[in-house]
Write a protein that holds these residues in place. Structure first.
Motif, PDB file in Angstrom:
ATOM      1  N   CYS A   1      51.767  89.125  68.457  1.00 29.71           N
ATOM      2  CA  CYS A   1      52.969  89.860  68.449  1.00 29.71           C
ATOM      3  C   CYS A   1      53.995  89.177  68.753  1.00 29.71           C
ATOM      4  CB  CYS A   1      53.187  91.510  69.029  1.00 29.71           C
ATOM      5  SG  CYS A   1      54.575  92.440  69.102  1.00 29.71           S
ATOM      6  N   ASP A   2      54.929  88.819  67.974  1.00 31.41           N
ATOM      7  CA  ASP A   2      56.336  88.028  68.098  1.00 31.41           C
ATOM      8  C   ASP A   2      57.586  88.861  68.469  1.00 31.41           C
ATOM      9  OD1 ASP A   2      58.402  86.433  68.168  1.00 31.41           O
ATOM     10  OD2 ASP A   2      58.013  85.369  66.135  1.00 31.41           O
ATOM     11  N   VAL A   3      57.921  89.014  69.508  1.00 34.57           N
ATOM     12  CA  VAL A   3      58.975  89.977  70.137  1.00 34.57           C
ATOM     13  C   VAL A   3      60.434  89.339  69.720  1.00 34.57           C
ATOM     14  CG1 VAL A   3      59.989  91.507  71.545  1.00 34.57           C
ATOM     15  CG2 VAL A   3      57.509  91.032  71.452  1.00 34.57           C
TER      16      VAL A   3
ATOM     17  N   ALA B   1      56.758  83.034  64.580  1.00 31.87           N
ATOM     18  CA  ALA B   1      55.944  83.886  63.856  1.00 31.87           C
ATOM     19  C   ALA B   1      55.198  83.068  62.798  1.00 31.87           C
ATOM     20  CB  ALA B   1      56.155  85.233  63.183  1.00 31.87           C
ATOM     21  N   HIS B   2      55.837  82.426  62.037  1.00 32.70           N
ATOM     22  CA  HIS B   2      55.454  81.598  60.811  1.00 32.70           C
ATOM     23  C   HIS B   2      54.775  80.244  61.449  1.00 32.70           C
ATOM     24  CE1 HIS B   2      58.892  82.909  58.027  1.00 32.70           C
ATOM     25  NE2 HIS B   2      58.052  84.098  58.418  1.00 32.70           N
ATOM     26  N   THR B   3      54.980  80.074  62.550  1.00 34.24           N
ATOM     27  CA  THR B   3      54.260  78.628  63.063  1.00 34.24           C
ATOM     28  C   THR B   3      53.015  79.102  63.489  1.00 34.24           C
ATOM     29  OG1 THR B   3      56.362  77.661  63.703  1.00 34.24           O
ATOM     30  CG2 THR B   3      54.445  76.813  64.581  1.00 34.24           C
ATOM     31  N   VAL B   4      52.988  80.245  64.177  1.00 32.03           N
ATOM     32  CA  VAL B   4      51.502  80.855  64.848  1.00 32.03           C
ATOM     33  C   VAL B   4      50.593  80.897  63.283  1.00 32.03           C
ATOM     34  CG1 VAL B   4      50.489  82.964  65.451  1.00 32.03           C
ATOM     35  CG2 VAL B   4      52.499  82.184  66.603  1.00 32.03           C
ATOM     36  N   LEU B   5      51.068  81.521  62.148  1.00 32.64           N
ATOM     37  CA  LEU B   5      50.316  81.653  60.949  1.00 32.64           C
ATOM     38  C   LEU B   5      49.761  80.213  60.597  1.00 32.64           C
ATOM     39  CD1 LEU B   5      52.716  84.196  59.213  1.00 32.64           C
ATOM     40  CD2 LEU B   5      50.364  84.707  60.189  1.00 32.64           C
ATOM     41  N   ARG B   6      50.639  79.509  60.598  1.00 29.24           N
ATOM     42  CA  ARG B   6      50.199  77.951  60.144  1.00 29.24           C
ATOM     43  C   ARG B   6      49.226  77.333  61.025  1.00 29.24           C
ATOM     44  NH1 ARG B   6      55.938  77.380  59.328  1.00 29.24           N
ATOM     45  NH2 ARG B   6      55.670  75.866  60.965  1.00 29.24           N
ATOM     46  N   THR B   7      49.418  77.300  62.333  1.00 33.02           N
ATOM     47  CA  THR B   7      48.638  76.532  63.185  1.00 33.02           C
ATOM     48  C   THR B   7      47.614  77.352  64.193  1.00 33.02           C
ATOM     49  OG1 THR B   7      50.448  76.648  65.145  1.00 33.02           O
ATOM     50  CG2 THR B   7      50.838  75.095  63.262  1.00 33.02           C
TER      51      THR B   7
ATOM     52  N   THR C   1      44.335  86.527  63.561  1.00 38.23           N
ATOM     53  CA  THR C   1      43.850  87.579  62.615  1.00 38.23           C
ATOM     54  C   THR C   1      44.833  88.352  62.133  1.00 38.23           C
ATOM     55  OG1 THR C   1      41.761  87.906  64.097  1.00 38.23           O
ATOM     56  CG2 THR C   1      42.410  89.699  62.762  1.00 38.23           C
ATOM     57  N   ARG C   2      45.930  88.424  62.931  1.00 38.78           N
ATOM     58  CA  ARG C   2      47.036  89.117  62.401  1.00 38.78           C
ATOM     59  C   ARG C   2      48.208  88.747  63.308  1.00 38.78           C
ATOM     60  NH1 ARG C   2      48.746  95.226  63.509  1.00 38.78           N
ATOM     61  NH2 ARG C   2      47.031  95.126  65.098  1.00 38.78           N
ATOM     62  N   VAL C   3      49.420  88.851  62.702  1.00 44.31           N
ATOM     63  CA  VAL C   3      50.792  88.427  63.489  1.00 44.31           C
ATOM     64  C   VAL C   3      51.706  89.716  63.079  1.00 44.31           C
ATOM     65  CG1 VAL C   3      52.658  87.055  63.902  1.00 44.31           C
ATOM     66  CG2 VAL C   3      50.291  86.094  63.219  1.00 44.31           C
ATOM     67  N   VAL C   4      52.269  90.536  64.076  1.00 43.60           N
ATOM     68  CA  VAL C   4      53.148  91.493  63.879  1.00 43.60           C
ATOM     69  C   VAL C   4      54.558  90.927  64.543  1.00 43.60           C
ATOM     70  CG1 VAL C   4      53.924  93.727  64.515  1.00 43.60           C
ATOM     71  CG2 VAL C   4      51.522  93.345  63.795  1.00 43.60           C
ATOM     72  N   GLY C   5      55.637  90.786  63.695  1.00 36.61           N
ATOM     73  CA  GLY C   5      56.761  90.691  64.264  1.00 36.61           C
ATOM     74  C   GLY C   5      57.580  91.800  64.511  1.00 36.61           C
TER      75      GLY C   5
ATOM     76  N   THR D   1      57.231  83.804  54.223  1.00 30.01           N
ATOM     77  CA  THR D   1      55.762  83.879  54.012  1.00 30.01           C
ATOM     78  C   THR D   1      55.203  84.704  53.159  1.00 30.01           C
ATOM     79  OG1 THR D   1      53.802  83.459  55.212  1.00 30.01           O
ATOM     80  CG2 THR D   1      55.188  84.927  56.103  1.00 30.01           C
ATOM     81  N   ASP D   2      54.419  84.596  52.569  1.00 25.87           N
ATOM     82  CA  ASP D   2      53.500  85.528  51.572  1.00 25.87           C
ATOM     83  C   ASP D   2      52.166  85.903  52.215  1.00 25.87           C
ATOM     84  OD1 ASP D   2      51.947  83.032  51.096  1.00 25.87           O
ATOM     85  OD2 ASP D   2      52.314  83.048  48.845  1.00 25.87           O
ATOM     86  N   ASP D   3      51.862  85.398  53.604  1.00 23.36           N
ATOM     87  CA  ASP D   3      50.597  85.428  54.214  1.00 23.36           C
ATOM     88  C   ASP D   3      50.253  86.914  54.525  1.00 23.36           C
ATOM     89  OD1 ASP D   3      48.732  85.511  56.280  1.00 23.36           O
ATOM     90  OD2 ASP D   3      49.033  83.367  56.724  1.00 23.36           O
ATOM     91  N   PRO D   4      49.307  87.437  53.973  1.00 23.14           N
ATOM     92  CA  PRO D   4      48.884  88.785  54.237  1.00 23.14           C
ATOM     93  C   PRO D   4      48.531  89.373  55.582  1.00 23.14           C
ATOM     94  CG  PRO D   4      47.053  87.647  53.201  1.00 23.14           C
ATOM     95  CD  PRO D   4      48.083  86.732  53.190  1.00 23.14           C
ATOM     96  N   ARG D   5      48.634  88.332  56.401  1.00 24.13           N
ATOM     97  CA  ARG D   5      48.371  88.732  57.918  1.00 24.13           C
ATOM     98  C   ARG D   5      49.450  88.872  58.670  1.00 24.13           C
ATOM     99  NH1 ARG D   5      45.479  83.289  59.763  1.00 24.13           N
ATOM    100  NH2 ARG D   5      47.184  82.592  58.458  1.00 24.13           N
ATOM    101  N   PHE D   6      50.637  88.982  58.045  1.00 27.34           N
ATOM    102  CA  PHE D   6      52.157  88.930  58.668  1.00 27.34           C
ATOM    103  C   PHE D   6      52.667  90.383  58.298  1.00 27.34           C
ATOM    104  CE2 PHE D   6      56.666  87.903  58.769  1.00 27.34           C
ATOM    105  CZ  PHE D   6      56.745  87.879  60.219  1.00 27.34           C
ATOM    106  N   ASP D   7      53.189  90.929  59.306  1.00 32.91           N
ATOM    107  CA  ASP D   7      54.179  92.306  58.981  1.00 32.91           C
ATOM    108  C   ASP D   7      55.092  92.230  60.250  1.00 32.91           C
ATOM    109  OD1 ASP D   7      54.893  94.575  58.029  1.00 32.91           O
ATOM    110  OD2 ASP D   7      53.785  95.758  59.331  1.00 32.91           O
ATOM    111  N   VAL D   8      56.165  92.935  59.462  1.00 36.47           N
ATOM    112  CA  VAL D   8      57.247  92.860  60.709  1.00 36.47           C
ATOM    113  C   VAL D   8      57.517  94.462  60.968  1.00 36.47           C
ATOM    114  CG1 VAL D   8      59.908  92.692  61.001  1.00 36.47           C
ATOM    115  CG2 VAL D   8      58.482  90.852  59.741  1.00 36.47           C
ATOM    116  N   ARG D   9      57.861  94.819  62.201  1.00 32.50           N
ATOM    117  CA  ARG D   9      58.203  96.334  62.509  1.00 32.50           C
ATOM    118  C   ARG D   9      59.508  96.318  63.078  1.00 32.50           C
ATOM    119  NH1 ARG D   9      52.498  97.758  65.903  1.00 32.50           N
ATOM    120  NH2 ARG D   9      51.216  97.225  64.230  1.00 32.50           N
ATOM    121  N   SER D  10      60.420  97.317  62.860  1.00 33.91           N
ATOM    122  CA  SER D  10      61.491  97.527  63.561  1.00 33.91           C
ATOM    123  C   SER D  10      61.393  97.867  64.744  1.00 33.91           C
ATOM    124  CB  SER D  10      62.408  98.578  62.628  1.00 33.91           C
ATOM    125  OG  SER D  10      63.754  98.627  63.336  1.00 33.91           O
TER     126      SER D  10
END
Length: 262
Positions: A39-41, A49-55, A59-63, A78-87
């Motif tokens: 989780c990237d707060v 978050a994008h650096t986490v996805l790349r490196t 399994t999943r990254v939630v912003g 990013t078009d990585d399906p592991r990434f989502d953003v919550r308000s």
């Protein structure tokens, strides 16, 4: 004056490009393992978050991000399906207790109204044995882009002293960060991260301060044109160039991490 965080291209020119450099060093220091839930707060435009996805092979990254323009920019980056953003915010993370292995934040903690509550909330959504971590700029000294700006501004305007991030944000120093981690039950450590910030010329340095994103640019754009020109000229006279006209400074961030125990 309210700190503005809404215009993502202006933020990228001012801080985002340097935050991405720090994010790489931060994740190397964090020694992440593959297959973790992150989780990237305060994910902003997605630098961390994008650096986490790349490196980090997550399994999943939630912003988590309160600014809708920044959240949209993070999704578009990013078009990585592991990434989502919550308000949400650091003090109110839309997640279950213990949902993540790693809960991180990049350049956020100083702007949380109640940072201890923010750390406690980050701890809540981290599993037992997981990690709460992040980094903040060393506004007091090592983040030279911002330090040289406020030093010049304070010389010209006494009122600028109260807006100086080195004064406003005590968590920009190592010991207050350690104390904050300790107060939330995190056995933490703090580590410096330095990245070079190279500007092609003075205009490359100055133009981001006209974007209005964050305390220093917000102050800069609030000035009448004549006083803004005076500040520009003072900075122009102080910054050293190499033979090619480039300005090379250093941006220091203090990284922190703590392990969650129940």
């Amino acid at each position: 004056m309210t700190d503005a965080w809404e215009i993502d291209p202006a933020y990228e020119r001012y801080i985002g490009r340097w935050s991405r450099l720090v994010a790489t060093q931060f994740l190397r220091w964090l020694a992440a393992r593959p297959g973790e839930m992150w989780c990237d707060v305060g994910c902003g435009t997605g630098a961390l978050a994008h650096t986490v996805l790349r490196t980090a092979d997550p399994t999943r990254v939630v912003g988590v991000e309160p600014s809708q323009p920044f959240a949209a920019a993070a999704r578009a980056g990013t078009d990585d399906p592991r990434f989502d953003v919550r308000s949400g915010t650091a003090e109110s993370i839309p997640a279950d207790d213990g949902e993540f292995d790693r809960v991180v934040s990049g350049l956020v903690l100083n702007f949380v109204p109640h940072p201890i509550d923010g750390l406690a909330e980050m701890r809540r959504v981290t599993r037992t044995g997981g990690t709460v971590a992040g980094y903040v700029w060393d506004y007091a000294e090592g983040m030279q882009i911002i330090r040289v700006f406020w030093d010049a501004a304070r010389e010209l305007d006494e009122a600028a002293a109260n807006l100086d991030e080195g004064v406003r944000f005590p968590l920009c120093r190592p010991q207050p960060l350690r104390d904050a981690l300790s107060s939330t039950g995190l056995a933490g450590e703090v580590h410096p991260l330095d990245v070079p910030t190279v500007f092609a010329d003075f205009d490359d340095f100055w133009r981001p301060f006209l974007g209005g994103q964050g305390p220093a640019p917000g102050y800069c754009t609030s000035l009448p044109a004549g006083r803004r020109d005076e500040l520009r000229d003072l900075l122009d006279s102080r910054l050293r160039r190499d033979d090619a006209g480039r300005i090379t400074l250093t941006a220091r961030a203090w990284a922190f991490r703590g392990t969650v125990s129940r």
